[in-house]
Design a protein around this motif. Structure first.
Motif, PDB file in Angstrom:
ATOM      1  N   PHE A 139       1.074  -1.452   0.256  1.00  0.00           N
ATOM      2  CA  PHE A 139      -0.682  -0.311   0.127  1.00  0.00           C
ATOM      3  C   PHE A 139       0.567   1.287  -0.101  1.00  0.00           C
ATOM      4  CE2 PHE A 139      -2.714  -3.206   0.629  1.00  0.00           C
ATOM      5  CZ  PHE A 139      -4.530  -2.345   0.602  1.00  0.00           C
ATOM      6  N   PHE A 190       0.109  -2.966  10.657  1.00  0.00           N
ATOM      7  CA  PHE A 190      -0.914  -3.483  12.023  1.00  0.00           C
ATOM      8  C   PHE A 190      -0.025  -2.125  12.801  1.00  0.00           C
ATOM      9  CE2 PHE A 190      -1.982  -5.587   9.286  1.00  0.00           C
ATOM     10  CZ  PHE A 190      -3.107  -6.035   8.382  1.00  0.00           C
ATOM     11  N   ILE A 221      -9.635   3.197  13.251  1.00  0.00           N
ATOM     12  CA  ILE A 221      -8.177   3.686  12.668  1.00  0.00           C
ATOM     13  C   ILE A 221      -7.869   2.652  11.237  1.00  0.00           C
ATOM     14  CG2 ILE A 221      -5.722   4.188  13.097  1.00  0.00           C
ATOM     15  CD1 ILE A 221      -7.514   5.685  15.812  1.00  0.00           C
ATOM     16  N   GLN A 222      -8.256   1.535  11.912  1.00  0.00           N
ATOM     17  CA  GLN A 222      -7.481   0.286  11.227  1.00  0.00           C
ATOM     18  C   GLN A 222      -8.226   0.535   9.556  1.00  0.00           C
ATOM     19  OE1 GLN A 222      -8.122  -3.395  13.268  1.00  0.00           O
ATOM     20  NE2 GLN A 222      -6.243  -3.037  14.294  1.00  0.00           N
ATOM     21  N   SER A 231      -6.924   3.542   7.913  1.00  0.00           N
ATOM     22  CA  SER A 231      -5.691   3.626   7.428  1.00  0.00           C
ATOM     23  C   SER A 231      -5.620   2.344   6.091  1.00  0.00           C
ATOM     24  CB  SER A 231      -4.586   4.002   8.914  1.00  0.00           C
ATOM     25  OG  SER A 231      -4.771   2.302   9.576  1.00  0.00           O
ATOM     26  N   GLU A 232      -6.063   1.786   5.874  1.00  0.00           N
ATOM     27  CA  GLU A 232      -6.057   0.352   5.094  1.00  0.00           C
ATOM     28  C   GLU A 232      -5.621  -0.494   5.274  1.00  0.00           C
ATOM     29  OE1 GLU A 232      -3.892   2.662   1.912  1.00  0.00           O
ATOM     30  OE2 GLU A 232      -6.227   2.746   0.033  1.00  0.00           O
ATOM     31  N   GLN A 233      -5.538  -0.129   7.008  1.00  0.00           N
ATOM     32  CA  GLN A 233      -4.697  -2.054   7.627  1.00  0.00           C
ATOM     33  C   GLN A 233      -6.619  -2.964   7.175  1.00  0.00           C
ATOM     34  OE1 GLN A 233      -4.101  -1.654  11.900  1.00  0.00           O
ATOM     35  NE2 GLN A 233      -3.290   0.735  11.186  1.00  0.00           N
ATOM     36  N   ASP A 269      -7.906  -2.853   4.885  1.00  0.00           N
ATOM     37  CA  ASP A 269      -8.293  -3.768   3.082  1.00  0.00           C
ATOM     38  C   ASP A 269      -6.326  -5.114   2.993  1.00  0.00           C
ATOM     39  OD1 ASP A 269     -10.308  -1.922   2.407  1.00  0.00           O
ATOM     40  OD2 ASP A 269      -8.954  -0.303   1.515  1.00  0.00           O
ATOM     41  N   ALA A 270      -5.525  -3.980   3.837  1.00  0.00           N
ATOM     42  CA  ALA A 270      -4.024  -5.016   3.731  1.00  0.00           C
ATOM     43  C   ALA A 270      -4.983  -6.332   3.986  1.00  0.00           C
ATOM     44  CB  ALA A 270      -3.126  -4.502   4.649  1.00  0.00           C
TER      45      ALA A 270
END
Lengths: 419, 281
Positions: free
Chosen positions: A88, A94, B141-142, B145-147, B149-150
């Motif tokens: 990304f 995380f 927040i996850q 911040s695209e976490q 999606d990650a």
């Protein structure tokens, strides 16, 4: 050409009133490094997210290995996505996990590997991305560059077949930027994965790209090799490439190969047929060995310093320089004959030997030198040749290569540097 | 077009406009109800899938971790609140009952109030304030911040990885903490009524033993499980879909989602308390 790995056919995507992709057609081939370039906010990341399945097109078809995704079964889509990873733009690490846990997460959650095997694989990627000292830290405790490298390590830890990099070098210093691009190229050659990059690093990214896709005004306006892009006659080249190249010139003092060609032909047109010009070719010898011994960032730092000194001595008298490949820099002196060029080169050598790379020990990284078993020699050679407007510039560059002599050398070993 | 026709057209437009103004409040209510039913439906599906995915591989350690976070770290504050709640109950009920010479019923009043109502409700509200808001903020927040999606790009199901353990942990933690609340509350009642006001200790203990049935305890625990499902679902849902809020974006959306989670949870706790109580009666 073979069947494309991924193909977009008239893909359209809107977010509310905002039309981001409007009839995008593109082809990405297996085993290649494909770079998508375009202005910020032009929809490059949206395009990547369509490939990885995070977004679906409003209209049009995405084809994977010749089969439209809409006709694939759930299992086929799952299998296809399992071969892909995504790095990304904002890293998406995380924040409640350490660097080690972040990198290990895809292995721990999606494989049945034993703890020791997971540790081995994670540590291999940690070492390759120079994050050994940061493994127990949380992402918020790292610099932007280190976070980027952690994201890169996580993207590569599962040995994927297709890796999507969304601006992998943003926020990196020039040394790390080149190191990351080298790492991507090195891994791509080693593991043979298909790399799809979104990047602004022109022309650096050309050195590692097989194909370039240009996204301009919601459409792909160019698909081809970096060399073909240089010949591409389109407003995209004026608006995007030229602005990025002028930034590059300001930062490094070097022109792109395209700019070099344009400036060279403009100079030649102004000259009378009998007037001479000089070409100087600088080469860092045995680059592959230095990269394998000390890492790509050391080579890039050496070349960056060499570029700065070339610009200092040759740029001031109208010299035009460009980087031909990883190890070679060529400078054209349009208003100098061979004697004048020789005299300037002597001044350059004197200055470079005195100041240029004298602190090599510190920037090459004491830690790596200490870990080194043998020795590594940095040798820079330079050669001059004279050309006439009627002569092809490639012929003059070849002649300068044959005239190359050593101008500077330094041997590095565990005990120190011998210049 | 003749002038007469033009006048008619203007009149019709004006009539339509007046009609629209009159019906607008009803339309707004209709839209709000449809939106509310839509959200309720999607939250129910969200809960169903999250519960379903609780029983997958590699979930136990995450559930235990969340039990520690939601449950164990809330124990101290629950004990403190319950102690003073019990002490106030003991104090108030003693002074109210002593005028009728019925101070022997203090233990009954304190224990039944705590076990049937105050224990489950106050525990749920305290956990909402302490852990529920944190869950919403963390997941929100996850999300931004695209976490999340990650996770999807790594073939890790975000619902399984993030939501399921939290809902499971809440269902386990809420009844346990409610039991702690009840017990400490009764000790609080003992301190104020027996130790400070001089009520006979045997009378206090005997009245509890004689009047509290197992049914009272199970009803209280059923309530706490209902509250756990409500609080965990609302808090996780608000965080998970923080990026889809229409009233704000980014960090502000996370803040708004957290506020909404706490407010909606508290309201639903009290509403569902009445519904569950009337069903159990």
């Amino acid at each position: 050409m073979s069947t494309p790995l991924i193909e977009f056919r008239d893909v359209k995507k809107c977010f509310g009133e905002n039309n981001v992709l409007d009839g995008v057609n593109l082809k990405i081939y297996e085993g290649e490094v494909t770079t998508i370039i375009g202005l910020s906010g032009s929809g490059k990341s949206v395009l990547l997210k369509h490939i990885i399945g995070l977004l679906a097109p409003d209209e049009g078809t995405i084809v994977y290995r010749g089969k439209p995704v809409s006709q694939m079964t759930k299992q086929e889509i799952k299998d296809a996505l399992s071969q892909m990873t995504y790095m990304f733009q904002g890293n998406a690490l995380f924040d409640s996990l350490t660097v080690y846990e972040n990198i290990a997460l895809p292995l721990v959650e999606t494989s049945n590997l034993k703890k020791e095997e997971v540790h081995k694989r994670v540590m291999a990627r940690v070492e390759q991305t120079e994050l050994t000292e940061a493994i127990d830290k949380y992402p918020s405790q790292l610099s932007g560059g280190m976070q980027k490298r952690a994201a890169l390590a996580r993207a590569l830890v599962t040995d994927p077949k297709i890796v999507l990099f969304d601006e992998p070098t943003t926020g990196q210093d020039p040394v790390r930027k080149n190191a990351i691009l080298s790492l991507i190229a090195q891994y791509q050659r080693k593991f043979g994965f298909t790399a799809i990059l979104v990047s602004h690093e022109i022309p650096d990214v050309y050195f590692i790209s097989n194909r370039v896709l240009a996204l301009y005004e919601k459409k792909i306006v160019f698909q081809g090799t970096p060399e073909e892009l240089e010949e591409f006659d389109h407003p995209f080249n004026d608006e995007v490439i030229s602005s990025l190249e002028s930034l590059q010139k300001e930062l490094t003092g070097l022109y792109s190969k395209r700019q070099f060609k344009v400036l060279n032909s403009a100079q030649m047109k102004r000259k009378k047929s009998g007037e001479a010009y000089a070409i100087v070719v600088f080469t860092l010898v045995d680059v592959d060995y230095i990269i394998s011994s000390l890492g790509p960032d050391v080579v890039h730092e050496a070349l960056r310093r060499l570029c700065a000194y070339i610009d200092k001595h040759f740029g001031i008298i109208g010299g035009i320089s460009t980087r031909l490949n990883t190890a070679e820099i060529v400078t054209m002196l349009p208003h100098a004959d061979i004697e004048e060029a020789q005299s300037i080169l002597e001044d350059f050598v004197e200055d470079f030997q005195g100041q240029g790379i004298k602190d090599i020990w510190s920037w090459a990284g004491v830690r790596r030198l200490v870990a080194m078993s043998g020795s590594v020699t940095f040798t820079i050679v330079a050669g001059i040749a004279e050309g006439k407007p009627v002569t092809k510039i490639e012929t003059v560059i070849d002649a300068a290569r044959t005239n190359q002599k050593e101008i500077w050398s330094a041997t590095m070993c565990r005990q120190g540097v011998n210049i | 077009m003749s002038p007469t026709n033009g006048c008619n057209a203007t009149d019709i437009n004006e009539e339509k406009s007046i009609g629209r103004k009159l019906t607008e409040p009803f339309a707004a209510i209709g839209r709000a109800v449809i939106n509310w039913i839509d959200t309720l439906g999607s939250a129910t599906i969200f809960l169903f899938f999250a519960l379903w995915k609780t029983f997958r591989a590699r979930q136990l350690s995450k559930v235990i971790h969340q039990i520690y976070y939601v449950g164990a770290t809330s124990t101290a504050i629950i004990m403190l609140i319950s102690l003073f709640t019990g002490m106030v109950l003991g104090l108030q009920s003693y002074h109210a009952l002593v005028t009728f010479g019925a101070q022997g019923a203090v233990g009954t009043l304190v224990s039944l109030s705590l076990i049937r109502e105050l224990g489950p409700v106050l525990t749920a509200i305290m956990i909402t304030a302490r852990a529920g808001s944190a869950i919403t903020a963390e997941i929100g927040i996850q999300r931004i911040s695209e976490q999340i999606d990650a996770l999807s790009t790594m073939r890790i199901d975000p619902l399984r990885h993030i939501v399921s353990p939290r809902i499971a942990a809440a269902i386990i933690s809420f009844p346990l903490l409610t039991t702690v609340f009840d017990l400490i509350g009764m000790i609080g009642g003992y301190i104020s009524s027996v130790m400070l006001l001089g009520l006979n200790a045997g009378v206090y203990m005997n009245s509890i033993q004689a009047n509290v049935d197992l049914r009272d305890v199970t009803d209280g625990l059923i309530k706490s499980i209902v509250f756990a499902v409500i609080v965990a679902t609302v808090c996780c849902y608000q965080g998970y879909f923080a990026h889809m809020r229409k009233d704000s974006h980014g960090a502000k959306a996370v803040g708004m989602a957290t506020t909404s989670a706490v407010v909606i949870s508290c309201v639903l706790i009290l509403v569902s308390d009445y519904v569950v109580t009337s069903l159990l009666m």
